[in-house]
Design an enzyme around this catalytic site. Sequence first.
Site, PDB file in Angstrom:
ATOM      1  N   CYS A 101       0.853  -1.199   0.000  1.00 52.65           N
ATOM      2  CA  CYS A 101       0.000   0.000   0.000  1.00 52.65           C
ATOM      3  C   CYS A 101       0.880   1.238   0.000  1.00 52.65           C
ATOM      4  O   CYS A 101       1.717   1.402   0.881  1.00 52.65           O
ATOM      5  CB  CYS A 101      -0.892  -0.039   1.238  1.00 52.65           C
ATOM      6  SG  CYS A 101      -1.690   1.525   1.615  1.00 52.65           S
ATOM      7  N   CYS A 105      -3.473   7.556  -1.849  1.00 53.30           N
ATOM      8  CA  CYS A 105      -4.770   7.648  -2.536  1.00 53.30           C
ATOM      9  C   CYS A 105      -5.860   8.244  -1.654  1.00 53.30           C
ATOM     10  O   CYS A 105      -6.779   8.884  -2.155  1.00 53.30           O
ATOM     11  CB  CYS A 105      -5.245   6.279  -2.993  1.00 53.30           C
ATOM     12  SG  CYS A 105      -3.929   5.133  -3.284  1.00 53.30           S
ATOM     13  N   THR A 192      -4.311   4.949   7.259  1.00 52.84           N
ATOM     14  CA  THR A 192      -3.257   4.523   6.350  1.00 52.84           C
ATOM     15  C   THR A 192      -2.292   5.678   6.074  1.00 52.84           C
ATOM     16  O   THR A 192      -2.713   6.749   5.663  1.00 52.84           O
ATOM     17  CB  THR A 192      -3.907   4.053   5.029  1.00 52.84           C
ATOM     18  OG1 THR A 192      -4.753   2.951   5.333  1.00 52.84           O
ATOM     19  CG2 THR A 192      -2.889   3.645   4.004  1.00 52.84           C
ATOM     20  N   GLU A 258      -0.510   1.765   9.442  1.00 56.05           N
ATOM     21  CA  GLU A 258      -1.749   2.405   9.860  1.00 56.05           C
ATOM     22  C   GLU A 258      -1.542   2.926  11.278  1.00 56.05           C
ATOM     23  O   GLU A 258      -0.680   2.426  12.003  1.00 56.05           O
ATOM     24  CB  GLU A 258      -2.933   1.420   9.866  1.00 56.05           C
ATOM     25  CG  GLU A 258      -3.438   1.056   8.487  1.00 56.05           C
ATOM     26  CD  GLU A 258      -2.518   0.121   7.747  1.00 56.05           C
ATOM     27  OE1 GLU A 258      -1.824  -0.672   8.419  1.00 56.05           O
ATOM     28  OE2 GLU A 258      -2.458   0.172   6.511  1.00 56.05           O
ATOM     29  N   HIS A 293     -12.738   5.727  -3.364  1.00 58.05           N
ATOM     30  CA  HIS A 293     -11.721   4.845  -2.778  1.00 58.05           C
ATOM     31  C   HIS A 293     -11.950   3.399  -3.208  1.00 58.05           C
ATOM     32  O   HIS A 293     -10.999   2.618  -3.313  1.00 58.05           O
ATOM     33  CB  HIS A 293     -11.678   4.987  -1.260  1.00 58.05           C
ATOM     34  CG  HIS A 293     -10.335   4.591  -0.706  1.00 58.05           C
ATOM     35  ND1 HIS A 293      -9.155   5.098  -1.183  1.00 58.05           N
ATOM     36  CD2 HIS A 293      -9.978   3.710   0.255  1.00 58.05           C
ATOM     37  CE1 HIS A 293      -8.142   4.552  -0.540  1.00 58.05           C
ATOM     38  NE2 HIS A 293      -8.603   3.697   0.333  1.00 58.05           N
ATOM     39  N   TYR A 297      -8.947   0.767  -5.468  1.00 56.46           N
ATOM     40  CA  TYR A 297      -8.434  -0.562  -5.171  1.00 56.46           C
ATOM     41  C   TYR A 297      -7.851  -1.314  -6.373  1.00 56.46           C
ATOM     42  O   TYR A 297      -7.509  -2.485  -6.273  1.00 56.46           O
ATOM     43  CB  TYR A 297      -9.480  -1.379  -4.411  1.00 56.46           C
ATOM     44  CG  TYR A 297      -9.462  -0.997  -2.949  1.00 56.46           C
ATOM     45  CD1 TYR A 297      -8.705  -1.717  -2.046  1.00 56.46           C
ATOM     46  CD2 TYR A 297     -10.108   0.137  -2.501  1.00 56.46           C
ATOM     47  CE1 TYR A 297      -8.616  -1.328  -0.724  1.00 56.46           C
ATOM     48  CE2 TYR A 297     -10.029   0.531  -1.183  1.00 56.46           C
ATOM     49  CZ  TYR A 297      -9.285  -0.199  -0.303  1.00 56.46           C
ATOM     50  OH  TYR A 297      -9.179   0.186   1.008  1.00 56.46           O
ATOM     51  N   CYS A 299      -5.081  -0.761  -6.922  1.00 60.43           N
ATOM     52  CA  CYS A 299      -3.766  -1.013  -6.302  1.00 60.43           C
ATOM     53  C   CYS A 299      -3.592  -2.497  -6.007  1.00 60.43           C
ATOM     54  O   CYS A 299      -2.489  -3.024  -6.074  1.00 60.43           O
ATOM     55  CB  CYS A 299      -3.606  -0.198  -5.033  1.00 60.43           C
ATOM     56  SG  CYS A 299      -4.689  -0.728  -3.680  1.00 60.43           S
ATOM     57  N   GLU A 447      -7.039  -5.160   4.554  1.00 63.69           N
ATOM     58  CA  GLU A 447      -7.389  -3.857   3.996  1.00 63.69           C
ATOM     59  C   GLU A 447      -8.334  -4.035   2.809  1.00 63.69           C
ATOM     60  O   GLU A 447      -9.251  -3.245   2.603  1.00 63.69           O
ATOM     61  CB  GLU A 447      -6.110  -3.143   3.574  1.00 63.69           C
ATOM     62  CG  GLU A 447      -6.044  -1.687   3.971  1.00 63.69           C
ATOM     63  CD  GLU A 447      -6.603  -0.772   2.923  1.00 63.69           C
ATOM     64  OE1 GLU A 447      -6.581  -1.169   1.757  1.00 63.69           O
ATOM     65  OE2 GLU A 447      -7.068   0.317   3.282  1.00 63.69           O
TER      66      GLU A 447
HETATM   67 FE1  SF4 Z   1      -3.306   1.826   0.002  1.00 67.06          FE
HETATM   68 FE2  SF4 Z   1      -4.600   0.858  -2.098  1.00 67.06          FE
HETATM   69 FE3  SF4 Z   1      -5.924   2.333  -0.238  1.00 67.06          FE
HETATM   70 FE4  SF4 Z   1      -4.153   3.436  -1.937  1.00 67.06          FE
HETATM   71  S1  SF4 Z   1      -6.124   2.463  -2.470  1.00 67.06           S
HETATM   72  S2  SF4 Z   1      -4.327   3.822   0.240  1.00 67.06           S
HETATM   73  S3  SF4 Z   1      -2.611   1.832  -2.116  1.00 67.06           S
HETATM   74  S4  SF4 Z   1      -4.939   0.306   0.027  1.00 67.06           S
HETATM   75 FE    FE Z   2      -7.675   1.818   1.927  1.00 66.00          FE
END
Ligand code: SF4
Ligand code: FE
Length: 485
Positions: A101, A105, A192, A258, A293, A297, A299, A447
């Site tokens: 992570c 974001c 985060t 976190e 958000h 994801y 990510c 997460e």
């Molecule tokens: Fe972390 Fe993914 Fe959330 Fe961005 S979207 S803060 S990389 S978990």
């Molecule tokens: Fe998150």
Amino acid sequence: MVKLMNAKQYEASLRKLKLNVYMFGKKVENPVDEPIIRPSMNAVAATYEFAHKPEYEDLMTAKSHITGKKINRFTHIHQSTEDLVKKTKMGRLLGSLTGCCFQRCVGMDAMNALSMTTYDIDQKYGTEYNKRFLKYLEYVQENDLTCDGAMTDPKGDRSKAPHQQFDPDMFMHVVEERPDGIVIRGAKCHQTGAVNSHEIIVMPTISMREEDKDYAISFALPSDAEGIIYIIGRQSCDTRKLGKGMIDRGNQIYGGHEALVVFDNVFVPWERVFMYKEWDFAGQLVEQFASYHRQSYACKAGVGDVLIGATQCVAEYNGANKASHVKDKIIEMNHLNETLFCGSVACAAEGHRESSGTYYVNTLLANVCKQNVTRFPYEIARLAQDIAGGIMVTLPSEEDLRSPEVGKWVEKYFKANPDVPTETRMRMLRLIENITMGTAAVGYLTESMHGAGSPQAQRIMIARQVNMDEKKRVAKKLCGVSEDD
Ligand code: SF4
Ligand code: FE
């Protein structure tokens, strides 16, 4: 600070902050160099570093709609569906380069949601939140800041509204109104990247009713404002980062963190307040932040890329890569991973312009995207562990590998494919362990389950968003049933 900071400048900017950070019951005087926190700082630094690479420039940077200047995309307000798709691709890219992570974001999603909600509040109440917000945004863009988007309150007794709680601090609330601003108290959980942020943008965590209006607040603070305390969350295997063995860390460069962030009577000047008791807009802000958000994801597809690569390598190191079931399991991992990506691309491509001018994702598809994210990484991780074998959890430490007494036995008995050194196999197994059950599993698994809302939150949104009447109407027409039946 300078525009479009690089990784070094970002690190230097963090050193100037006077954060009040605690871990293992002690104050952390220098979070930047603290070995457990440092990899998470490296991951945010990657969002600065890659913005300077010509091959990533198109995804990592954008043109500010306020100043027309080139900015990091993490501070950008989406101006088209193309911007939304680039955001998705940026998330996958960074996940695939860091294997964890990268934290930045949440601030981007908070700012995009606020760009819409502040506008809508002003339309209804004649307030000036949007003007204030845009001024703040320009400051963030000009200084290329990382912002923590802080939504999740402790929430106390889940059956009670904010004003009914046994302790009023279970939800962030106003405790004093002054001519120059407000004083707030409460906490935000699971934050985060909190100690890697220059700013914290606070939003309400649920829809509110009029009785809860003292809790319907949104504002931004410098992360080192007086009265803010950070308590770092523990992660499985976190003390591996303190040991001598680098191999045992799995991911040797990057990580995430976190924290519980406590706001103990903190003053917020009016120019940084973006919602104040407009309780009827709390739900909208939550929904808009959550939808953005849920898109973010992508990510996880990036981290999935790393995990699939590591699993393929281990299959080769084990001499098992030609087995048909192993090949098929890796196909399954890729299928699931690309399906995750599809949801994020789709909600971006199907986005639309809101009245503020900001482009917003398709919320039904964003919720479908996140619902898949609550499941598929678990299955991808299961398949990775299946292929890696039990050795992933029984492997001796790097110190045993280096030991003059027992190193030769570790070396001899953990060799599989004779062409691959034992150490190479150990490194890759540790990376899989890191992503599926170590520090990176916080981001890749739990997460994925609870970030941007737990699975049930998406199911409620999916039920609300589908056009059930239209589906029923066509079904009835095709089989000759009257509309009223
Ligand atoms: Fe972390 Fe993914 Fe959330 Fe961005 S979207 S803060 S990389 S978990
Ligand atoms: Fe998150």
